[in-house]
Design a protein around this motif. Sequence first.
Motif: not given
Length: 271
Positions: A101-106, A108-115, A117-120
């Motif tokens: 999950l955290d690998n794939v969320a990284s 969107p997180r890097f591009r400024g998504a909230s935690k 949003e990124a997890r969704e």
Amino acid sequence: MVAPPERPLIELIKATKRFPNGSGGVHTAVRDLAMTVQPGEFVSVVGPTGCGKSTTLSLVSGLQRASAGQVLVEGRPVTSIPDGVGYMFQSDAVMPWRSVLDNVASGPRFRGASKKEAREQATDWIARVGLAGFENYYPHQLSGGMRKRVALAQTLVTNPRILLMDEPFSALDVQTRANMQDELLRLWAGSGAAVIFVTHDLDEAIALADKVVVMTAGPATVKDVFPIPLHRPREVEELRLTPEFVQIYREVWESLRVEVDKTRQRSVAHV
Ligand SMILES: Nc1ncnc2c1ncn2[C@@H]1O[C@H](COP(=O)(O)OP(=O)(O)OP(=O)(O)O)[C@@H](O)[C@H]1O
Ligand SMILES: [Mg+2]
């Protein structure tokens, strides 16, 4: 009035890349390379080992600057990593200390998504690549094929307009590889992304692409471009057995074989 032809999304015009060779001279990896990719087009690139395929991708990605000639994305010279580029490397780019999950969320997180949003977004893509239920696993708990799925989700979650893939499936066994090829086509079909897919496997190159670019023995330049008029959607395993496929394979191999032989002869001459 006739509509003006669509401008290519990616354009290489007489692109040349030279590197210092370590003994005071220069090595030309790519020379006068001309190539275009239309929006949404799937282009496979084949060529002998060491000819300059990865270097070509690095020019499009902005990781390397051309020594001469032009590299354009949307008509503009590439001077840094353009927005909307996804890069999938041959080696695993997943971070071993992070869960799926955290690998794939990284991204969107890097591009400024909230935690949240990124997890969704990550959860959605993990499901789309067939890994629902594995969100909390760590990469070492997955098979090679599953890690490739994570890498694919990680690349696609950022919704790239341009997808650069450097032999992404070469380490996989034959069946897993065929599954991943089908999966990639399915996910790409709805995305509108332009793809440059580098591979040593001519079957794979033809099965996936709208056109196959054959590169010369190094320095890389474009030798031939073969349109692949096979209908979509495609099932790669079945497609390979059709007479149309076999005919195209023969033609492309005829062109590639000469370059592979040249490279082989050079390496023998160096022994
Ligand atoms: N950063 C660099 N510095 C110096 N030389 C380089 C660099 N990157 C690539 N080269 C050289 O450029 C040539 C082309 O390399 P490249 O990695 O593009 O080949 P390739 O076609 O991707 O090969 P393979 O099929 O084996 O992956 C090689 O001779 C390589 O040694
Ligand atoms: Mg390479």
